[in-house]
Write a protein that holds these residues in place. Structure first.
Motif, PDB file in Angstrom:
ATOM      1  N   LEU A 272      -6.214   7.437  -4.427  1.00 29.52           N
ATOM      2  CA  LEU A 272      -5.674   6.541  -5.455  1.00 29.52           C
ATOM      3  C   LEU A 272      -5.023   7.343  -6.569  1.00 29.52           C
ATOM      4  O   LEU A 272      -3.966   6.971  -7.092  1.00 29.52           O
ATOM      5  CB  LEU A 272      -6.776   5.641  -6.013  1.00 29.52           C
ATOM      6  CG  LEU A 272      -6.284   4.508  -6.932  1.00 29.52           C
ATOM      7  CD1 LEU A 272      -5.307   3.594  -6.199  1.00 29.52           C
ATOM      8  CD2 LEU A 272      -7.457   3.704  -7.477  1.00 29.52           C
TER       9      LEU A 272
ATOM     10  N   THR B 144      -2.596   6.636   0.947  1.00 27.80           N
ATOM     11  CA  THR B 144      -1.564   6.131   0.052  1.00 27.80           C
ATOM     12  C   THR B 144      -0.275   6.913   0.278  1.00 27.80           C
ATOM     13  O   THR B 144      -0.298   8.009   0.840  1.00 27.80           O
ATOM     14  CB  THR B 144      -1.978   6.224  -1.431  1.00 27.80           C
ATOM     15  OG1 THR B 144      -2.368   7.568  -1.734  1.00 27.80           O
ATOM     16  CG2 THR B 144      -3.121   5.283  -1.759  1.00 27.80           C
TER      17      THR B 144
ATOM     18  N   SER C  83       2.911   3.223  -2.746  1.00 26.47           N
ATOM     19  CA  SER C  83       1.615   2.606  -3.070  1.00 26.47           C
ATOM     20  C   SER C  83       1.494   2.183  -4.528  1.00 26.47           C
ATOM     21  O   SER C  83       0.883   1.158  -4.833  1.00 26.47           O
ATOM     22  CB  SER C  83       0.473   3.556  -2.707  1.00 26.47           C
ATOM     23  OG  SER C  83       0.451   3.794  -1.320  1.00 26.47           O
TER      24      SER C  83
ATOM     25  N   ALA D 186       0.604  -1.519  -5.815  1.00 27.30           N
ATOM     26  CA  ALA D 186      -0.474  -1.809  -6.765  1.00 27.30           C
ATOM     27  C   ALA D 186       0.038  -2.688  -7.907  1.00 27.30           C
ATOM     28  O   ALA D 186      -0.616  -3.671  -8.288  1.00 27.30           O
ATOM     29  CB  ALA D 186      -1.047  -0.507  -7.313  1.00 27.30           C
TER      30      ALA D 186
ATOM     31  N   LYS E 100       0.550  -6.211  -6.753  1.00 28.55           N
ATOM     32  CA  LYS E 100      -0.701  -6.936  -6.525  1.00 28.55           C
ATOM     33  C   LYS E 100      -1.575  -6.989  -7.780  1.00 28.55           C
ATOM     34  O   LYS E 100      -2.739  -7.375  -7.720  1.00 28.55           O
ATOM     35  CB  LYS E 100      -1.471  -6.285  -5.373  1.00 28.55           C
ATOM     36  CG  LYS E 100      -0.787  -6.443  -4.021  1.00 28.55           C
ATOM     37  CD  LYS E 100      -1.577  -5.747  -2.922  1.00 28.55           C
ATOM     38  CE  LYS E 100      -0.919  -5.936  -1.560  1.00 28.55           C
ATOM     39  NZ  LYS E 100      -1.164  -7.251  -0.992  1.00 28.55           N
TER      40      LYS E 100
ATOM     41  N   VAL F  50      -2.880  -4.591  -9.516  1.00 26.25           N
ATOM     42  CA  VAL F  50      -3.973  -3.622  -9.478  1.00 26.25           C
ATOM     43  C   VAL F  50      -3.604  -2.466 -10.387  1.00 26.25           C
ATOM     44  O   VAL F  50      -2.494  -1.926 -10.300  1.00 26.25           O
ATOM     45  CB  VAL F  50      -4.201  -3.106  -8.043  1.00 26.25           C
ATOM     46  CG1 VAL F  50      -5.230  -1.973  -8.037  1.00 26.25           C
ATOM     47  CG2 VAL F  50      -4.643  -4.223  -7.122  1.00 26.25           C
ATOM     48  N   SER F  51      -4.519  -2.058 -11.255  1.00 22.18           N
ATOM     49  CA  SER F  51      -4.279  -0.905 -12.117  1.00 22.18           C
ATOM     50  C   SER F  51      -5.034   0.304 -11.579  1.00 22.18           C
ATOM     51  O   SER F  51      -6.265   0.379 -11.687  1.00 22.18           O
ATOM     52  CB  SER F  51      -4.733  -1.176 -13.555  1.00 22.18           C
ATOM     53  OG  SER F  51      -4.679   0.027 -14.316  1.00 22.18           O
ATOM     54  N   PRO F  52      -4.316   1.274 -10.991  1.00 20.68           N
ATOM     55  CA  PRO F  52      -5.002   2.485 -10.520  1.00 20.68           C
ATOM     56  C   PRO F  52      -5.715   3.220 -11.651  1.00 20.68           C
ATOM     57  O   PRO F  52      -6.782   3.812 -11.436  1.00 20.68           O
ATOM     58  CB  PRO F  52      -3.865   3.342  -9.948  1.00 20.68           C
ATOM     59  CG  PRO F  52      -2.781   2.376  -9.617  1.00 20.68           C
ATOM     60  CD  PRO F  52      -2.879   1.307 -10.661  1.00 20.68           C
TER      61      PRO F  52
ATOM     62  N   CYS G 211     -12.438   2.481  -7.068  1.00 25.14           N
ATOM     63  CA  CYS G 211     -11.264   2.711  -6.221  1.00 25.14           C
ATOM     64  C   CYS G 211     -11.334   1.932  -4.916  1.00 25.14           C
ATOM     65  O   CYS G 211     -10.299   1.592  -4.334  1.00 25.14           O
ATOM     66  CB  CYS G 211     -11.111   4.196  -5.942  1.00 25.14           C
ATOM     67  SG  CYS G 211     -10.749   5.156  -7.429  1.00 25.14           S
TER      68      CYS G 211
ATOM     69  N   ALA H 145      -9.787  -1.451  -5.535  1.00 26.99           N
ATOM     70  CA  ALA H 145      -8.344  -1.323  -5.741  1.00 26.99           C
ATOM     71  C   ALA H 145      -7.624  -1.072  -4.415  1.00 26.99           C
ATOM     72  O   ALA H 145      -6.628  -1.741  -4.096  1.00 26.99           O
ATOM     73  CB  ALA H 145      -8.063  -0.196  -6.723  1.00 26.99           C
TER      74      ALA H 145
ATOM     75  N   MET I 265      -4.865  -3.253  -1.999  1.00 22.97           N
ATOM     76  CA  MET I 265      -3.603  -2.631  -1.580  1.00 22.97           C
ATOM     77  C   MET I 265      -3.521  -2.474  -0.056  1.00 22.97           C
ATOM     78  O   MET I 265      -2.507  -2.015   0.465  1.00 22.97           O
ATOM     79  CB  MET I 265      -3.466  -1.261  -2.255  1.00 22.97           C
ATOM     80  CG  MET I 265      -3.372  -1.329  -3.770  1.00 22.97           C
ATOM     81  SD  MET I 265      -3.799   0.250  -4.579  1.00 22.97           S
ATOM     82  CE  MET I 265      -2.529   1.347  -3.914  1.00 22.97           C
TER      83      MET I 265
END
Length: 472
Positions: A377, A410, A414, A418, A421, A423-425, A434, A437, A441
């Motif tokens: 990630l 990834t 990717s 994220a 979608k 999603v906050s890495p 992770c 997340a 993904m």
């Protein structure tokens, strides 16, 4: 049977061709590392004669034959011995991390221990093993199969230290930032099983021990002929221990955990005399080393070259903070693609080792994860600047950290996925969430038990850059 269970999902989006290359190399590497096949390649029973590599044992001269096993690859190892010996096996006890529906045992009792934290079932299994050993006679034979993870799965603390104390110690040490050798220095010296204490107990009965091992220790050399007994075998419950009581005390001081560890553990280690030291040699035992950590990279390099790709091993000594390693790997990929340093793209870069994740305060945890998922990630963020690049990181035995996933994969798309979608890495990395997340993904790698255990395995594919006018 395919090792990577969700291959089609993982190749259904993103940099598809790069993903296929990375996943195909990983699949073929895991197949080659499977301990079930490796044991069966050197072991056979012909009448009363048990042949293992270059040595032979006449079982008509032996009393009872027992099987003891533990580790994250123990399923495959114990199944091979159970199948080969059949009715010759008086009893077997094996402690695994995950019991699979495909596991088949006829003479072996299976217990599901705890990993990375010990549990009650592992403790009960150890008590059964100690009863078995203590009742053995000098003409008996113990075949012991051990892989990484046995330190947690074989949970049996010394008198005066409770199971909960051992669980808490393991949890604190794993989050301390200490390396695995340092962590083992502590937990081996509070165990009745680990650090060679099981072998010492067998030695006391006069029974013989034959050991099959997989070494996940960073720094061991690659294997050569696995059918030749390995004289330098060390560590795990069945072999000598290189760590010392003084090592354990130094680790407690260096990582400033004396105030966090259970008082019973600190008190025991600080006061333990020479008689509590772990054993340092077992010249009378016979050991076979099936695989060591560098093997995964060596096999993967050969496989990549057979696929017509140039491949390079960066290191089999990878350690340190997982998310930092991911950032570094993305930086290397960018340099390779942009400037051809230190090698020209397209190429495959391989590394193995054991990265760790430091979590000094459990209150920051918002989900689940493991080192390999943190690495991939973290890689995804800067990898967005390097077109077509793809990175896979897995715990080679099939479960990463506290999750049922082997790890993650990834690529350069990717980060965009994220964002799409929501999603906050960054948040996932801060909260060590992770797994959640990467699940969103669709970048979590699932294998189940792989039949090996060589810590982390990492594959990075870097395609050649495409000039903008050609890409349009």
């Amino acid at each position: 049977m395919r090792k990577i269970k969700n291959y089609h999902q993982l190749t259904g989006h993103g940099d598809v061709e790069s993903r296929k290359i990375v996943l195909d190399i990983t699949e073929k590497t895991l197949q080659r590392l499977d301990a079930y096949e490796r044991i069966k390649s050197i072991t056979r029973l012909e009448g009363d004669l048990l042949h293992i590599g270059t040595k032979t044992w006449d079982l008509s001269r032996k009393g009872n034959v027992y099987l003891i096993g533990a580790g994250k690859a123990c399923n495959a190892m114990a199944m091979a011995i159970d199948e080969i010996l059949g009715g010759r096996l008086k009893k077997g006890i094996a402690i695994v991390k995950v019991a699979e529906d495909t596991d088949v045992f006829h003479h072996t009792d299976i217990y599901v221990g705890g990993h990375p934290l010990p549990n009650e079932e592992g403790y009960r299994a150890c008590k059964k093993i100690l009863e078995l050993v203590d009742g053995a006679k000098p003409d008996d034979l113990f075949i012991v199969v051990i892989s990484g993870g046995s330190s947690a799965l074989m949970s049996c603390p010394v008198d005066g230290i409770s199971l909960q104390d051992e669980i808490d110690t393991t949890d604190i040490m794993l989050k301390s930032g200490a390396g695995i050798y340092e962590i083992n220095a502590v937990r081996r010296h509070i165990s009745q099983m680990n650090g060679g204490m099981l072998a010492k107990r067998i030695q006391k009965t006069g029974a013989e021990l034959i050991g099959f091992g997989i070494s996940d220790a960073v720094g061991n050399p690659p294997t050569t002929d696995i059918g030749v007994p390995y004289a330098a075998y060390a560590s795990t419950p069945m072999g000598p221990d290189k760590t010392t009581l003084e090592d354990a005390r130094r680790v407690i001081r260096d990582y400033d955990v004396a105030g966090r560890l259970p008082a019973s553990v600190v008190d025991y280690l600080m006061k333990a005399g020479p008689d509590k030291e772990t054993p340092k040699e077992f010249p009378e035992n016979t050991y076979y080393l099936l695989n060591t950590l560098p093997d995964s990279c060596i096999y993967a390099k050969e496989i990549a070259q057979e696929m017509g790709l140039q491949a390079f091993i960066l290191t089999s000594f990878l350690e340190g903070e997982s998310k930092d390693a991911g950032t570094v790997m993305a930086s290397i990929a960018r340099e390779v693609q942009a400037y051809g340093n230190p090698v020209k793209a397209p190429c495959v870069l391989l590394c193995a080792g054991e990265t760790t994740t430091q979590i000094p305060d459990n209150r920051v945890i918002t989900g689940h994860g493991g080192p390999s998922q943190e690495l991939t990630l973290s890689f995804a963020i800067p990898a967005s600047k390097t077109k077509g690049v793809c990175m896979l990181s897995i715990d080679s035995e099939g479960t990463d950290g506290t999750t049922p996933a082997a790890g993650g994969i990834t690529d350069s798309t990717s980060l965009g996925t994220a964002v799409q979608k929501q999603v906050s890495p960054y948040e996932a990395l801060r909260g060590h969430a992770c797994y959640e997340a990467l699940e969103q993904m669709e970048d979590v790698v699932y294998t189940g038990n792989t039949g090996t255990n060589l810590c982390d395995f990492n594959v990075l594919y870097i395609p050649a850059s495409i000039p903008e006018f050609m890409a349009q």
